[in-house]
Design a protein around this motif. Structure first.
Motif, PDB file in Angstrom:
ATOM      1  N   UNK A 166      -3.443  10.394   5.859  1.00 58.85           N
ATOM      2  CA  UNK A 166      -2.332   9.691   5.223  1.00 58.85           C
ATOM      3  C   UNK A 166      -1.318   9.203   6.249  1.00 58.85           C
ATOM      4  N   UNK A 189       2.714   1.906  -3.287  1.00 63.50           N
ATOM      5  CA  UNK A 189       1.922   2.281  -4.457  1.00 63.50           C
ATOM      6  C   UNK A 189       1.774   3.799  -4.534  1.00 63.50           C
ATOM      7  N   UNK A 190       2.078   4.479  -3.423  1.00 61.84           N
ATOM      8  CA  UNK A 190       1.910   5.931  -3.374  1.00 61.84           C
ATOM      9  C   UNK A 190       2.815   6.575  -4.422  1.00 61.84           C
ATOM     10  N   UNK A 191       2.235   7.391  -5.318  1.00 64.02           N
ATOM     11  CA  UNK A 191       3.075   8.051  -6.303  1.00 64.02           C
ATOM     12  C   UNK A 191       4.027   9.026  -5.609  1.00 64.02           C
ATOM     13  N   UNK A 221       0.840  -1.213   0.000  1.00 64.30           N
ATOM     14  CA  UNK A 221       0.000   0.000   0.000  1.00 64.30           C
ATOM     15  C   UNK A 221       0.869   1.255   0.000  1.00 64.30           C
ATOM     16  N   UNK A 236       0.192   6.381   7.090  1.00 62.25           N
ATOM     17  CA  UNK A 236       0.347   5.050   6.471  1.00 62.25           C
ATOM     18  C   UNK A 236       0.573   3.895   7.438  1.00 62.25           C
TER      19      UNK A 236
END
Lengths: 318, 295
Positions: free
Chosen positions: A279, A31-33, A28, A281
Motif C-alpha cells: 500500500x 478511493x481508499x475507504x 486511486x 500509494x
C-alpha cells in the motif's frame, strides 16, 4: 485528410486522454475507504504518524487543490516519495523501467521471428497439418496463464535439467552473457502469449485478404497461389498485424508483472505489485502512470504507422 | 457471399430459421463444438461440486500431507492435507462466479453506455468515448491492480474490478453497432411514432447488436478467468483459505520438485475453461463474419 493533419489530430487527442489518465491515477488514493494514511501504516498507525503522512500527502486540503499541486509536481518529474523504498518515486521508477524495457525489447523480436512465418505458413496451407499444429499452439498459447507456462519452463529447464538459472537478474553492463542466460526463461514465457496472438492474427488477416476482389482477379488471371499469397496478399494483410503487434508491445509491460514476480526480476512490473501489496500509494500512482504513458505512446505510434501505410484508415477516423 | 451460394445449392423443403442456419454454420466448426462440449462438462461438474467432491475444500488432514494422486485423492493432497480435486471443483465455483459476475456487469454497463453514445451522438458521445479512451489507456491487469490498491483484495472486489476494466470494450463494440443502426429506417420510424428513447435502445437496438456482443462476451470470459487467476496467483485476488486456482498454483510452485500435482492440476484446471471460451468465441466470430473464403 493529409497525413500530417491526421498526425496532428492524433497527437492533440493524446493530451486530453493523458489528462484523464492523470485524474484517474490521482483518484486511486482517494478511493481508499477511510484515510489512506491509516491503511498504509496498518498496525503501526499512531495519531502522530497518521498526521505526518496526511500532511505529506496534503490530504487535509480540498481535492481540486491537491490535484493541481500533484499534477504540477508530476509535470516537473516529482512523483512524491516511496514509503517502502524511502526514496523519491521517480528515481525508483527510472531504475526499474530499464530492466522491464530490456525484457520487452528481448521478447519482441523472439515473438516476431516465430509468429510471422508460422502464421504465413498456416494461411498458405489451410487445413494442412502445419495449419492445425499452429492453430493448436495458438489456442493453447492464448489460453495458458503466463504464470503456469513460466512455472513449467522454470521447473523443466532450471530445476530438473539445470541448464539455466532458476531466477534472478544480472545487468547486461555487468556481465552480458550471464544477463542473457538469466533472461532466456522469462523471455520465452513472455513470448509464448505474443507468438500465439500475433500468429493467429497473421493467419486470419491473410485469409481475409485472400477473400478480397483483387485477389480473386489475380487468381482468375492464372497467377499461382504462391505468387498471389507471398507477392500480393502478404503486404496487405500485414497492416492489421501491425496493430496487434503494437498492442502486444504495449501489453508486455503488464505481462511483466507476473514474469518479474516469478523470476525475481527487479523491474517495473514487480515494483507495481510490491507497491500494491505494501500500500505504497505514491509508488502505485507513479508506476501506473508510467505504464499508462508507455501504453498510450506505443499505441499512438502504432496508429500513426498504420495510417501511414494504409491511408484509408484516416478517412474512417475523420 | 459464400452463405448465399450454400443456401442456393441446398434444396430444402422447410425454410430454415435464422437460428437453424446459425447452428448449421457453427456446428461445421468442429473445434468450436468441442469447446462447447468442454464448457458444458465444466459447468455440470461445477454445479454438482457438492455431490462429486469427495472432501470439503478446506478440511485439513495431517495424516495425508503432500500425497501423490491415488484412488482416495485423484489429484493428490497439498501441504495441509487438503484434497486437491475437491479444491479444484470448489475453486471453479469461485473463479466462475467472479468472472461471470464481472463480465455481466461490464456487458450491461458497456452496452447501455455504448448504445446511448451511438444513438444520441453529440457531446454525450464525445464525453463517454473519451472516458472509454482513458480507461483503455491502461492494460487491464494494471487497471485491476490500481483499483485493488484502492479497494483492497476481496472476492467481489475482483468482480467489480473486472466489471470496470471490461466496460470500455463492450461500450466500443456497442457504440460502433449503434451508430450505424440509429440511421436505419426502422429506428427512425419508431422515433416518428413517438416510442420512448429508453424503449428504442433496450427493446429495439439491443437485440440487433447482440451478435457481435456475444462474441465479445465469450472472449472476455476467457480473459476474465485468466485475469482472476493471475490476481489470485499474485496474492491480490481471492484470499485464503477459499480455494482459488491461482493461489493453489502459487502455493505449489516452490515445492514443484517434490509435489508436482500441487501445481500441475490447478494449472490445467485454469486452462480448460479458457480453451473452451476461446474456441467457442473463435467459432462464433467466424460464423457471424463469414468473410473468409472456405477452402
Amino acid at each position: 485528410m493529409q497525413w500530417y493533419e491526421y498526425f496532428l489530430k492524433r497527437v492533440l487527442l493524446f493530451i486530453p486522454i493523458m489528462w484523464g489518465v492523470s485524474i484517474f491515477v490521482f483518484l486511486i488514493v482517494h478511493l481508499v475507504p477511510g484515510s489512506p494514511a491509516v491503511t498504509m501504516l496498518g498496525a503501526q498507525a499512531t495519531p502522530e504518524l497518521v498526521e505526518e503522512i496526511e500532511r505529506e500527502l496534503g490530504l487535509h486540503r480540498p481535492m481540486p487543490v491537491q490535484y493541481v499541486e500533484w499534477l504540477a509536481g508530476v509535470l516537473q518529474g516529482d512523483l512524491g516519495t516511496s514509503y517502502s523504498n524511502r526514496r523519491p518515486v521517480a528515481s525508483v521508477l527510472a531504475e526499474r523501467f530499464w530492466v522491464s524495457l530490456q525484457l520487452v525489447l528481448m521478447t519482441f523480436p523472439v515473438a516476431f521471428v516465430f509468429a510471422i512465418p508460422l502464421g504465413i505458413a498456416a494461411a498458405m496451407k489451410k487445413h494442412s497439418k502445419v495449419d492445425y499444429a499452429s492453430m493448436g499452439i495458438g489456442v493453447i498459447g492464448v489460453s495458458i496463464p503466463t504464470f503456469f507456462s513460466a512455472v513449467l519452463l522454470m521447473t523443466v529447464f532450471a530445476v530438473w535439467l539445470g541448464w539455466l538459472p532458476v531466477s534472478g537478474y544480472v545487468s547486461p553492463r555487468e556481465d552480458l552473457l550471464e544477463s542473457i542466460r538469466h533472461m532466456i526463461l522469462p523471455v520465452t514465457s513472455m513470448a509464448l502469449v505474443a507468438i500465439a496472438v500475433m500468429m493467429r492474427m497473421m493467419r486470419s488477416s491473410m485469409l481475409d485478404t485472400v477473400g478480397e476482389e483483387y485477389i480473386r482477379f489475380l487468381k482468375a488471371k492464372g497467377m499461382s497461389r504462391r505468387t498471389i499469397m507471398l507477392g500480393h496478399a502478404l503486404k496487405n494483410s500485414f497492416i492489421p498485424v501491425i496493430t496487434i503487434m503494437g498492442l502486444q508491445f504495449g501489453y508486455m509491460l503488464s505481462g511483466a508483472v507476473v514474469i518479474e514476480e516469478i523470476f525475481a526480476i527487479p523491474g517495473l512490473g514487480r515494483t507495481i505489485l510490491q507497491a500494491v501489496l505494501q500500500r505504497d500509494y505514491p509508488l502505485v500512482q507513479g508506476s501506473v502512470l508510467l505504464i499508462a504513458l508507455w501504453f498510450a505512446v506505443v499505441n499512438l505510434v502504432t496508429d500513426l504507422a498504420v495510417a501511414y501505410l494504409d491511408p484509408r484508415i484516416m478517412e474512417g477516423d475523420s | 457471399m459464400s452463405t448465399e451460394t450454400d443456401t442456393q445449392t441446398d434444396i430444402e423443403i422447410d425454410e430454415p430459421g435464422p437460428f437453424h442456419e446459425f447452428y448449421e454454420a457453427f456446428s461445421e466448426n468442429r473445434i468450436a463444438v468441442f469447446g462447447l462440449g468442454l464448457l458444458a462438462f465444466l459447468i455440470i461438474i461445477t454445479l454438482l461440486a457438492d455431490f462429486i467432491a469427495p472432501y470439503s475444500a478446506t478440511a485439513q488432514n495431517y495424516d495425508a500431507v503432500l500425497e501423490g494422486p491415488s484412488m482416495d485423492h485423484p489429484m493428490g493432497t497439498d501441504e495441509l492435507g487438503r484434497d486437491i480435486f475437491s479444491r479444484v471443483l470448489f475453486g471453479y465455483r469461485i473463479i466462475f462466479s467472479i468472472t461471470v459476475g464481472g463480465v455481466m456487469m461490464a456487458f450491461t454497463m458497456g452496452t447501455l453506455l455504448g448504445l446511448a453514445a451511438g444513438y444520441y451522438g453529440g457531446w454525450l458521445d464525445e464525453f463517454l468515448m473519451r472516458g472509454v479512451d482513458v480507461l483503455m489507456s491502461f492494460p487491464s491487469l494494471i487497471l485491476a491492480l490500481a483499483l485493488i490498491a484502492a479497494i483492497g483484495p476481496s472476492r467481489w472486489g475482483i468482480a467489480l474490478v473486472l466489471g470496470i476494466a471490461y466496460t470500455p470494450i463492450f461500450a466500443r463494440v456497442a457504440r460502433s453497432e449503434s451508430v450505424s443502426l440509429s440511421n436505419e429506417a426502422f429506428i427512425r420510424s419508431l422515433e416518428v411514432r413517438g416510442v420512448s428513447t429508453p424503449r428504442i435502445l433496450i427493446a429495439h437496438m439491443f437485440p440487433n447488436v447482440l451478435g457481435p456482443l456475444i462474441v465479445t462476451v465469450t472472449l472476455q470470459l476467457a480473459f476474465g478467468i485468466l485475469t482472476t487467476a493471475t490476481l489470485s496467483f499474485l496474492g491480490v485476488g481471492v484470499q485464503p483459505p477459499s480455494p482459488s486456482l491461482g493461489l493453489m498454483l502459487a502455493d505449489g510452485k516452490d515445492i514443484i520438485g517434490r509435489a508436482w500435482w500441487m501445481s500441475l492440476f490447478p494449472g490445467v484446471a485454469i486452462m480448460l475453461p479458457v480453451i473452451a471460451f476461446n474456441t467457442i468465441g473463435d467459432g462464433l466470430r467466424d460464423t457471424f463474419d463469414p468473410k473468409q473464403v472456405r477452402n
